[in-house]
Design a protein around this motif. Structure first.
Motif, PDB file in Angstrom:
ATOM      1  N   ASN A  91       0.609  -1.169  -0.234  1.00 39.60           N
ATOM      2  CA  ASN A  91      -0.045  -0.007  -0.008  1.00 39.60           C
ATOM      3  C   ASN A  91       0.791   1.291   0.127  1.00 39.60           C
ATOM      4  O   ASN A  91       2.261   1.286   0.151  1.00 39.60           O
ATOM      5  CB  ASN A  91      -0.948   0.023   1.221  1.00 39.60           C
ATOM      6  N   ASP A  92       0.187   2.431   0.092  1.00 44.43           N
ATOM      7  CA  ASP A  92       0.962   3.670   0.009  1.00 44.43           C
ATOM      8  C   ASP A  92       1.675   3.863   1.353  1.00 44.43           C
ATOM      9  O   ASP A  92       2.558   4.702   1.306  1.00 44.43           O
ATOM     10  CB  ASP A  92       0.025   4.859  -0.391  1.00 44.43           C
ATOM     11  N   ARG A  93       1.461   3.304   2.260  1.00 42.77           N
ATOM     12  CA  ARG A  93       2.127   3.342   3.614  1.00 42.77           C
ATOM     13  C   ARG A  93       3.557   2.616   3.484  1.00 42.77           C
ATOM     14  O   ARG A  93       4.181   2.679   4.465  1.00 42.77           O
ATOM     15  CB  ARG A  93       1.390   3.034   4.626  1.00 42.77           C
ATOM     16  N   THR A 150       3.356  -0.908   3.421  1.00 40.15           N
ATOM     17  CA  THR A 150       3.293  -2.224   3.980  1.00 40.15           C
ATOM     18  C   THR A 150       2.926  -3.105   3.024  1.00 40.15           C
ATOM     19  O   THR A 150       2.227  -3.128   2.119  1.00 40.15           O
ATOM     20  CB  THR A 150       1.922  -2.027   5.145  1.00 40.15           C
ATOM     21  N   ALA A 186       4.993  -4.079   8.028  1.00 41.51           N
ATOM     22  CA  ALA A 186       5.043  -2.609   7.955  1.00 41.51           C
ATOM     23  C   ALA A 186       6.532  -2.330   7.639  1.00 41.51           C
ATOM     24  O   ALA A 186       7.311  -2.782   7.563  1.00 41.51           O
ATOM     25  CB  ALA A 186       4.668  -2.170   9.312  1.00 41.51           C
ATOM     26  N   ARG A 187       6.499  -0.955   6.900  1.00 41.86           N
ATOM     27  CA  ARG A 187       7.714  -0.361   6.560  1.00 41.86           C
ATOM     28  C   ARG A 187       8.621  -0.569   7.653  1.00 41.86           C
ATOM     29  O   ARG A 187       8.292  -0.136   8.674  1.00 41.86           O
ATOM     30  CB  ARG A 187       7.311   1.062   6.120  1.00 41.86           C
ATOM     31  N   ASN A 229      -5.028   1.477   2.420  1.00 42.86           N
ATOM     32  CA  ASN A 229      -4.103   2.334   3.096  1.00 42.86           C
ATOM     33  C   ASN A 229      -4.451   2.697   4.715  1.00 42.86           C
ATOM     34  O   ASN A 229      -3.580   3.463   5.270  1.00 42.86           O
ATOM     35  CB  ASN A 229      -4.044   3.742   2.384  1.00 42.86           C
ATOM     36  N   ASP A 278      -4.312  -0.048   6.436  1.00 40.93           N
ATOM     37  CA  ASP A 278      -3.744  -1.525   6.625  1.00 40.93           C
ATOM     38  C   ASP A 278      -4.694  -2.480   6.835  1.00 40.93           C
ATOM     39  O   ASP A 278      -4.515  -3.478   7.576  1.00 40.93           O
ATOM     40  CB  ASP A 278      -2.675  -1.393   7.881  1.00 40.93           C
TER      41      ASP A 278
END
Length: 130
Positions: free
Chosen positions: A35-37, A39, A57-58, A79, A81
């Motif tokens: 996703n954009d984050r 993850t 997660a990042r 986005n 999560d």
């Protein structure tokens, strides 16, 4: 095989750094979406060889999503999560540490459900697919 995430480069044509996402102790990992984050989700085998739905997660390593049986895999992430995926023949939604089995849509005559995507915004209801 271990899952990896590549961050985009700052300029066109430049590849960014690659991050090792680890494993669950098994030999295989398959990312399916990001996703954009940042993850990453997918599936990976654990030490016993069972496929589990996973997320990273990042900046974090892979972790198995909670409350699942064998043969699980995550399919889509929004986005916020929120992850949807499948455990055997049922669609499942993971929201943080909460797991919800998605019911078969009424009137379809089906006995199983299959997740295919999430909807934005995250507050939109999720339903099971064919």
């Amino acid at each position: 095989m271990r899952a990896r995430r590549e961050d985009p480069g700052r300029t066109v044509g430049h590849r960014g750094p690659v991050h090792d996402l680890g494993s669950l102790g098994g030999a295989y990992g398959e990312p399916t979406a990001i996703n954009d984050r940042g993850t990453v989700i997918g599936r990976a085998t654990d030490g016993a060889g069972a496929w589990k739905a996973v997320r990273a997660a990042r900046g974090k390593k892979l972790e198995a999503l909670p409350s699942q049986g064998t043969g699980a895999g995550s399919v889509s992430i929004d986005n916020a999560d929120v992850v949807v995926g499948n455990v055997k023949d049922h669609a499942v939604r993971w929201d943080g540490n909460r797991t919800t089995e998605l019911a078969v849509l009424p009137g379809t005559g089906r006995v199983s459900s299959r997740a295919s995507t999430t909807r934005e915004p995250a507050s939109a209801p999720l339903t099971s697919g064919p």
